[in-house]
Design an enzyme around this catalytic site. Structure first.
Site, PDB file in Angstrom:
ATOM      1  N   ASP A 180       0.806  -1.215   0.000  1.00  0.00           N
ATOM      2  CA  ASP A 180       0.000   0.000   0.000  1.00  0.00           C
ATOM      3  C   ASP A 180       0.843   1.271   0.000  1.00  0.00           C
ATOM      4  O   ASP A 180       0.319   2.371   0.179  1.00  0.00           O
ATOM      5  CB  ASP A 180      -0.959   0.011   1.194  1.00  0.00           C
ATOM      6  CG  ASP A 180      -0.227  -0.110   2.527  1.00  0.00           C
ATOM      7  OD1 ASP A 180       1.021  -0.025   2.553  1.00  0.00           O
ATOM      8  OD2 ASP A 180      -0.912  -0.300   3.554  1.00  0.00           O
ATOM      9  N   ASP A 399     -11.229   1.389  -0.433  1.00  0.00           N
ATOM     10  CA  ASP A 399     -10.130   1.059   0.479  1.00  0.00           C
ATOM     11  C   ASP A 399      -9.687  -0.394   0.339  1.00  0.00           C
ATOM     12  O   ASP A 399     -10.462  -1.252  -0.087  1.00  0.00           O
ATOM     13  CB  ASP A 399     -10.607   1.296   1.923  1.00  0.00           C
ATOM     14  CG  ASP A 399      -9.464   1.626   2.869  1.00  0.00           C
ATOM     15  OD1 ASP A 399      -8.296   1.406   2.497  1.00  0.00           O
ATOM     16  OD2 ASP A 399      -9.747   2.119   3.971  1.00  0.00           O
ATOM     17  N   GLU A 448      -4.170   7.615  -1.361  1.00  0.00           N
ATOM     18  CA  GLU A 448      -3.356   7.567  -0.155  1.00  0.00           C
ATOM     19  C   GLU A 448      -1.933   7.191  -0.580  1.00  0.00           C
ATOM     20  O   GLU A 448      -1.183   8.029  -1.021  1.00  0.00           O
ATOM     21  CB  GLU A 448      -3.935   6.579   0.847  1.00  0.00           C
ATOM     22  CG  GLU A 448      -3.263   6.648   2.204  1.00  0.00           C
ATOM     23  CD  GLU A 448      -3.823   5.637   3.185  1.00  0.00           C
ATOM     24  OE1 GLU A 448      -3.709   5.885   4.390  1.00  0.00           O
ATOM     25  OE2 GLU A 448      -4.357   4.605   2.750  1.00  0.00           O
ATOM     26  N   GLU A 454      -2.650   9.270   9.595  1.00  0.00           N
ATOM     27  CA  GLU A 454      -3.433   8.169  10.144  1.00  0.00           C
ATOM     28  C   GLU A 454      -2.539   7.207  10.926  1.00  0.00           C
ATOM     29  O   GLU A 454      -3.011   6.471  11.797  1.00  0.00           O
ATOM     30  CB  GLU A 454      -4.145   7.420   9.006  1.00  0.00           C
ATOM     31  CG  GLU A 454      -5.076   6.320   9.478  1.00  0.00           C
ATOM     32  CD  GLU A 454      -5.759   5.596   8.342  1.00  0.00           C
ATOM     33  OE1 GLU A 454      -6.587   4.716   8.621  1.00  0.00           O
ATOM     34  OE2 GLU A 454      -5.486   5.901   7.165  1.00  0.00           O
TER      35      GLU A 454
END
Length: 486
Positions: A180, A399, A448, A454
């Protein structure tokens, strides 16, 4: 947002927003002996392609004003039926200047102009297998990509011999690779960096200037890449996510491998990754309206995702500050009795339509979070997206893709036109990074792909390098504002 070709050198009508001009060179011609070629850009930037006469292997070097940015670095593809990293001989070459003007909906500037010096070579192996190489030189960098004109002859791609060789004494800012793209950046001497795999958006300081390695034009025709490195070596290799890249028997154009180079200011201003990407596929972008979005997961968590009163309060908060959007995060379509389980009656039970009406009365649009697994088939997309559009939802935050495999990139190829068709803005989380996506699909607001606020762990070193690495590539959803987190 079509980009219309026009004749090179012709006058542009006053007020024309979008044009593309291709200045074509004479037809390709045979090159029986030449083994070194230089492509000159502006401001002293030169790319040098060389073919070693013995092994027949290709390299690319980059310099600015005579100082080295990239040492001769290997080029080539490996396929199941041919090794296209050696035994190559040139059979054709053509050159042109690509001049483009286009308009974007997001990013550092809306109106873009670029001028790229391009040379394309055709090479063959002894058995006649063809590999084409295209190199482009811009004022702010150099890029190349491979073309297999006939994948029926080569079969699947099994890897690249591509690598980036840094000059001695270079420094680096690298982030360990993860699916990610959410890792910290750390400074190392380039050769001394620990053995491992690193994210493609890696920055180096060389004698010829800073150099940011990146890629552009990534689609489901290929797979994402990361850098590999062995401690003590100046070489950073390219490794693909998949061990085998499926092909359809026709032509394959790989993504662009790019080196954005210059001083730090030039790198942060660069739009090279968008400049290399395919033109917009969304003709009408009048509905694409970027703006700040209130995101409340860290403040409200699971309870907020299942509470209409809390979400109305967030809409009031956004309205009071003139923010045009609020994002309803995870939980809104989950079964209230069991977290992370989809309510089978979500279409009838949902309070989202009421929230949309409430927000609209206050000038606040609503975006909703959706897990990738609920959109990973055509049937699911046909169920979810029309409903959200009918409710008046403005966008989706999708997501947990967590992959840059060819299969997952094919999913991006499907979700992007589907969301555009239903006029839904997109924010990808747990995702790849833009890599030119926002030029081709201008309804993608941000992704992202960053270790942002976060996370519970950040460092000053990481935060200060992001403007020169990840954020250069395209919009970065850093999710700022979690100052309360220890």
């Amino acid at each position: 947002m079509a980009e219309t070709p026009c004749v090179a050198g012709s006058a542009l009508p006053l007020g024309l927003a979008l044009t593309t001009a291709l200045l074509l060179a004479p037809p390709a011609h045979s090159l029986p002996d030449e083994q070194v070629w230089r492509i000159h850009g502006t401001d002293g930037l030169v790319a040098r392609v060389a073919l070693a006469p013995g092994p027949g292997s290709l390299t690319l070097a980059v310099e600015r004003h005579g100082r080295t940015v990239l040492e001769p670095s290997p080029l080539g593809l490996l396929t199941e039926r041919a090794d296209l990293s050696r035994g190559l001989r040139p059979v054709s070459r053509s050159s042109r200047t690509v001049v483009e003007r286009y308009r974007t909906t997001t990013g550092k500037s809306r109106d873009r102009r670029t001028r790229l010096a391009e040379t394309r070579w055709g090479f063959r192996t002894a058995d006649g297998t063809r590999l084409d190489l295209t190199v482009r030189v811009a004022p702010d960098g150099v890029a190349y990509r491979y073309t297999l004109p006939d994948t029926g002859a080569t079969g699947t791609v099994t890897g690249e011999s591509s690598a980036f060789v840094l000059p001695a004494g270079s420094d680096s800012w690298l982030g360990r690779y993860r699916a990610d793209n959410e890792n910290l950046f750390t400074a190392y001497p380039a050769a001394a960096a620990p053995t491992g795999e690193y994210m493609m958006q890696s920055l180096f300081r060389t004698p010829g200037g800073h150099a940011l390695i990146a890629e552009s034009g990534l689609t489901g025709a290929y797979a994402g890449a990361r850098l590999t490195h062995t401690a003590g070596s100046p070489v950073y290799g390219v490794r693909l996510w998949d061990a085998r890249i499926a092909v359809d028997g026709g032509r394959l154009d790989t993504p662009w491998r790019a080196v954005i180079t210059g001083d730090p200011a030039r790198i942060t201003r660069s739009t090279l990754i968008d400049d290399l990407a395919p033109a917009s596929r969304v003709r009408d972008t009048s509905w694409v309206r970027p703006g700040p979005a209130l995101w409340t997961w860290l403040a409200g968590g699971r309870p907020a995702g299942q509470s209409l009163p809390m979400q109305k309060a967030y809409a009031d908060y956004a309205a009071a500050r003139g923010w045009p959007y609020t994002v309803v995060d995870a939980g809104w379509y989950f079964d209230p009795r069991q977290w992370d389980v989809t309510d089978p009656e979500w279409e009838r039970n949902s309070w989202i339509p009421e929230l949309v009406r409430y927000g609209a009365a206050r000038g606040v649009g609503v975006h909703v979070w959706i897990h990738y697994r609920d959109l990973d088939t055509a049937q699911e997309r046909e169920r979810w997206l029309p409903v959200l559009h009918r409710w008046g939802v403005k966008g989706v935050k999708i997501d947990f893709m967590d992959s840059e495999s060819q299969d997952r990139l094919r999913w991006y190829d499907e979700i992007l036109p589907a969301t555009a068709e239903h006029r839904l803005l997109v924010n990808f989380h747990g995702s790849t990074i833009p890599k030119g996506m926002q030029r081709t699909w201008p309804h993608v607001m941000t992704l992202e792909g960053v270790n942002g606020e976060e996370k519970r762990v950040n460092t000053a070193e990481h935060l200060t390098i992001l403007p020169f690495t990840r954020n250069v590539i395209g919009s970065m959803d850093f999710t700022p504002g979690s100052f309360h987190r220890p």
